[in-house]
Write a protein that holds these residues in place. Structure first.
Motif, PDB file in Angstrom:
ATOM      1  N   GLU A   1       0.849  -1.194   0.000  1.00 37.56           N
ATOM      2  CA  GLU A   1       0.000   0.000   0.000  1.00 37.56           C
ATOM      3  C   GLU A   1       0.877   1.233   0.000  1.00 37.56           C
ATOM      4  O   GLU A   1       1.833   1.331   0.758  1.00 37.56           O
ATOM      5  N   SER A   2       0.523   2.151  -0.813  1.00 32.00           N
ATOM      6  CA  SER A   2       1.300   3.401  -0.898  1.00 32.00           C
ATOM      7  C   SER A   2       0.951   4.297   0.281  1.00 32.00           C
ATOM      8  O   SER A   2      -0.205   4.385   0.707  1.00 32.00           O
ATOM      9  N   LEU A   3       1.948   4.938   0.876  1.00 33.51           N
ATOM     10  CA  LEU A   3       1.762   5.851   2.007  1.00 33.51           C
ATOM     11  C   LEU A   3       1.630   7.267   1.506  1.00 33.51           C
ATOM     12  O   LEU A   3       2.165   7.630   0.465  1.00 33.51           O
ATOM     13  N   ALA A   4       0.898   8.007   2.306  1.00 32.37           N
ATOM     14  CA  ALA A   4       0.725   9.424   1.938  1.00 32.37           C
ATOM     15  C   ALA A   4       2.026  10.172   2.126  1.00 32.37           C
ATOM     16  O   ALA A   4       2.808   9.901   3.040  1.00 32.37           O
ATOM     17  N   ALA A   5       2.281  11.110   1.297  1.00 30.30           N
ATOM     18  CA  ALA A   5       3.528  11.890   1.379  1.00 30.30           C
ATOM     19  C   ALA A   5       3.496  12.774   2.614  1.00 30.30           C
ATOM     20  O   ALA A   5       2.458  13.316   3.019  1.00 30.30           O
ATOM     21  N   LEU A   6       4.668  12.886   3.294  1.00 32.02           N
ATOM     22  CA  LEU A   6       4.781  13.740   4.475  1.00 32.02           C
ATOM     23  C   LEU A   6       4.675  15.203   4.076  1.00 32.02           C
ATOM     24  O   LEU A   6       5.129  15.612   3.012  1.00 32.02           O
ATOM     25  N   GLU A   7       4.032  15.961   5.017  1.00 28.19           N
ATOM     26  CA  GLU A   7       3.931  17.394   4.726  1.00 28.19           C
ATOM     27  C   GLU A   7       5.301  18.059   4.876  1.00 28.19           C
ATOM     28  O   GLU A   7       6.126  17.641   5.671  1.00 28.19           O
ATOM     29  N   ALA A   8       5.531  19.027   4.108  1.00 26.61           N
ATOM     30  CA  ALA A   8       6.827  19.718   4.136  1.00 26.61           C
ATOM     31  C   ALA A   8       7.008  20.421   5.500  1.00 26.61           C
ATOM     32  O   ALA A   8       6.080  21.025   6.035  1.00 26.61           O
ATOM     33  N   ALA A   9       8.191  20.280   6.097  1.00 26.10           N
ATOM     34  CA  ALA A   9       8.482  20.918   7.396  1.00 26.10           C
ATOM     35  C   ALA A   9       8.529  22.439   7.227  1.00 26.10           C
ATOM     36  O   ALA A   9       9.007  22.928   6.187  1.00 26.10           O
ATOM     37  N   PRO A  10       8.050  23.169   8.271  1.00 26.40           N
ATOM     38  CA  PRO A  10       8.068  24.650   8.142  1.00 26.40           C
ATOM     39  C   PRO A  10       9.505  25.180   8.203  1.00 26.40           C
ATOM     40  O   PRO A  10      10.373  24.604   8.851  1.00 26.40           O
ATOM     41  N   VAL A  11       9.716  26.239   7.531  1.00 26.15           N
ATOM     42  CA  VAL A  11      11.041  26.881   7.516  1.00 26.15           C
ATOM     43  C   VAL A  11      11.180  27.770   8.786  1.00 26.15           C
ATOM     44  O   VAL A  11      10.323  28.621   9.041  1.00 26.15           O
ATOM     45  N   LEU A  12      12.221  27.532   9.617  1.00 25.30           N
ATOM     46  CA  LEU A  12      12.442  28.300  10.853  1.00 25.30           C
ATOM     47  C   LEU A  12      13.420  29.436  10.588  1.00 25.30           C
ATOM     48  O   LEU A  12      14.415  29.258   9.888  1.00 25.30           O
ATOM     49  N   THR A  13      13.112  30.531  11.217  1.00 27.09           N
ATOM     50  CA  THR A  13      14.007  31.702  11.091  1.00 27.09           C
ATOM     51  C   THR A  13      15.052  31.663  12.204  1.00 27.09           C
ATOM     52  O   THR A  13      15.011  30.804  13.099  1.00 27.09           O
ATOM     53  N   ASP A  14      16.001  32.571  12.150  1.00 26.40           N
ATOM     54  CA  ASP A  14      17.045  32.622  13.189  1.00 26.40           C
ATOM     55  C   ASP A  14      16.462  32.947  14.556  1.00 26.40           C
ATOM     56  O   ASP A  14      16.898  32.418  15.593  1.00 26.40           O
ATOM     57  N   GLU A  15      15.454  33.813  14.635  1.00 28.95           N
ATOM     58  CA  GLU A  15      14.826  34.146  15.912  1.00 28.95           C
ATOM     59  C   GLU A  15      14.151  32.918  16.506  1.00 28.95           C
ATOM     60  O   GLU A  15      14.231  32.657  17.720  1.00 28.95           O
ATOM     61  N   ASP A  16      13.491  32.113  15.636  1.00 29.68           N
ATOM     62  CA  ASP A  16      12.835  30.906  16.139  1.00 29.68           C
ATOM     63  C   ASP A  16      13.851  29.920  16.691  1.00 29.68           C
ATOM     64  O   ASP A  16      13.629  29.276  17.733  1.00 29.68           O
ATOM     65  N   LEU A  17      14.971  29.747  15.968  1.00 27.41           N
ATOM     66  CA  LEU A  17      15.992  28.825  16.441  1.00 27.41           C
ATOM     67  C   LEU A  17      16.584  29.291  17.775  1.00 27.41           C
ATOM     68  O   LEU A  17      16.819  28.475  18.687  1.00 27.41           O
ATOM     69  N   ASP A  18      16.848  30.606  17.927  1.00 23.12           N
ATOM     70  CA  ASP A  18      17.380  31.113  19.193  1.00 23.12           C
ATOM     71  C   ASP A  18      16.397  30.895  20.324  1.00 23.12           C
ATOM     72  O   ASP A  18      16.765  30.521  21.450  1.00 23.12           O
ATOM     73  N   ARG A  19      15.104  31.068  20.061  1.00 21.87           N
ATOM     74  CA  ARG A  19      14.093  30.878  21.096  1.00 21.87           C
ATOM     75  C   ARG A  19      14.030  29.429  21.545  1.00 21.87           C
ATOM     76  O   ARG A  19      13.950  29.118  22.740  1.00 21.87           O
ATOM     77  N   ILE A  20      14.088  28.493  20.551  1.00 20.03           N
ATOM     78  CA  ILE A  20      13.993  27.080  20.882  1.00 20.03           C
ATOM     79  C   ILE A  20      15.211  26.641  21.685  1.00 20.03           C
ATOM     80  O   ILE A  20      15.096  25.910  22.688  1.00 20.03           O
ATOM     81  N   VAL A  21      16.396  27.125  21.342  1.00 21.36           N
ATOM     82  CA  VAL A  21      17.609  26.755  22.066  1.00 21.36           C
ATOM     83  C   VAL A  21      17.558  27.313  23.489  1.00 21.36           C
ATOM     84  O   VAL A  21      17.937  26.664  24.468  1.00 21.36           O
ATOM     85  N   GLY A  22      17.056  28.546  23.642  1.00 23.15           N
ATOM     86  CA  GLY A  22      16.942  29.132  24.978  1.00 23.15           C
ATOM     87  C   GLY A  22      15.990  28.351  25.842  1.00 23.15           C
ATOM     88  O   GLY A  22      16.233  28.146  27.046  1.00 23.15           O
ATOM     89  N   GLU A  23      14.885  27.877  25.294  1.00 23.61           N
ATOM     90  CA  GLU A  23      13.931  27.102  26.084  1.00 23.61           C
ATOM     91  C   GLU A  23      14.537  25.780  26.524  1.00 23.61           C
ATOM     92  O   GLU A  23      14.302  25.310  27.647  1.00 23.61           O
ATOM     93  N   LEU A  24      15.303  25.148  25.626  1.00 25.37           N
ATOM     94  CA  LEU A  24      15.968  23.893  26.000  1.00 25.37           C
ATOM     95  C   LEU A  24      16.982  24.083  27.126  1.00 25.37           C
ATOM     96  O   LEU A  24      17.069  23.260  28.050  1.00 25.37           O
ATOM     97  N   LEU A  25      17.730  25.180  27.088  1.00 20.46           N
ATOM     98  CA  LEU A  25      18.748  25.423  28.105  1.00 20.46           C
ATOM     99  C   LEU A  25      18.107  25.797  29.458  1.00 20.46           C
ATOM    100  O   LEU A  25      18.653  25.438  30.527  1.00 20.46           O
ATOM    101  N   SER A  26      17.003  26.500  29.395  1.00 17.25           N
ATOM    102  CA  SER A  26      16.363  26.938  30.660  1.00 17.25           C
ATOM    103  C   SER A  26      15.449  25.892  31.248  1.00 17.25           C
ATOM    104  O   SER A  26      15.005  26.006  32.394  1.00 17.25           O
TER     105      SER A  26
END
Length: 257
Positions: free
Chosen positions: A226-251
């Motif tokens: 059976e053929s599987l449905a194609a995965l949705e494309a991952a959203p593109v993260l900006t530099d501000e989003d990456l900095d926020r995610i890293v800060g949350e992980l560290l805190s």
């Protein structure tokens, strides 16, 4: 006149001459007591003369490619009369066997002339005979070539069929061995899948989902895919989003960084 013509005309001439001589002798002997032998001789020669005249006329017509039924009937009549004279004389003798033995000669002579006439009407020229022989030889040659060609084609076809049959047999044997090997492999896989020790062996290397569950491991099964449905494309993260995610992980304290 060629040799083949002589082969048919000479017996007819010889038998005709003998028949005429016998006819004259019998007529003279038969009529000699009642009339002078000269008159009896004339009677016998007259009978033979009529026979010769009709025979000559028939031969002339045959040479021209013609035929006359009345002349033929008259000729056979003279032959019958000559035969009758010989038979009558034989019956008047004390030993009729010898005369009866030659009484058929006039009719036999007439029959030989008939055979000679038939041969002349059906005779072919040497050129025609050579052409016929050439045609027959050509037909025999073509028939022999055709037979040889058919035999060669039959041999070639037999060789081809033998090769195809042997190749098919080899393919069938390979397919049978392959099918046997595949069947054995699938039997071993199914035995391993259904075996009692399979679940325990897999439990030692896997984590149970619940305390009472016994994990199982399904062997791969060939079948429809059976053929599987194609995965949705991952959203593109900006530099501000990456900095926020890293800060949350560290805190965060759960889990500790």
């Amino acid at each position: 006149m060629n040799k083949k013509q002589l082969a048919t005309v000479l017996p007819a001439v010889a038998m005709t001459a003998v028949s005429m001589v016998l006819t004259v002798i019998v007529v003279v002997m038969w009529l000699g007591d009642s009339m002078p032998w000269g008159v009896a001789l004339v009677v016998g020669l007259g009978l033979d003369g009529g026979w010769l005249a009709t025979l000559a006329y028939e031969r002339r017509l045959a040479a021209q490619g013609d035929h006359s039924t009345p002349v033929t009937v008259v000729g056979w009549g003279f032959g019958a009369v000559a035969t009758g004279v010989l038979v009558a004389h034989a019956l008047g003798e004390e030993s009729p066997g010898a005369w009866l033995a030659v009484a058929w000669l006039p009719l036999a002579a007439k029959a030989l002339w008939l055979v000679h006439g038939l041969w002349e009407r059906t005779a072919l020229t040497p050129n025609a005979l050579n052409s016929i022989r050439d045609i027959q030889q050509d037909a025999r040659d073509r028939a022999a070539v055709a037979r040889a060609q058919l035999r060669a084609e039959a041999g070639t076809e037999e060789t081809r069929l033998t090769a195809v049959t042997e190749a098919g047999a080899r393919v069938a044997r390979v397919q049978a061995r392959t099918a046997g090997n595949l069947a054995g492999a699938w039997s071993e896989l199914e035995a391993a899948r259904q075996g009692d020790g399979t679940a325990r062996a897999l439990t030692s290397v896997t984590v149970p989902v619940t305390p009472a569950s016994q994990p199982t491991w399904e062997l791969p099964v060939w079948g429809a895919v059976e053929s599987l449905a194609a995965l949705e494309a991952a959203p593109v993260l900006t530099d501000e989003d990456l900095d926020r995610i890293v800060g949350e992980l560290l805190s965060s304290s759960t889990p500790p960084p």
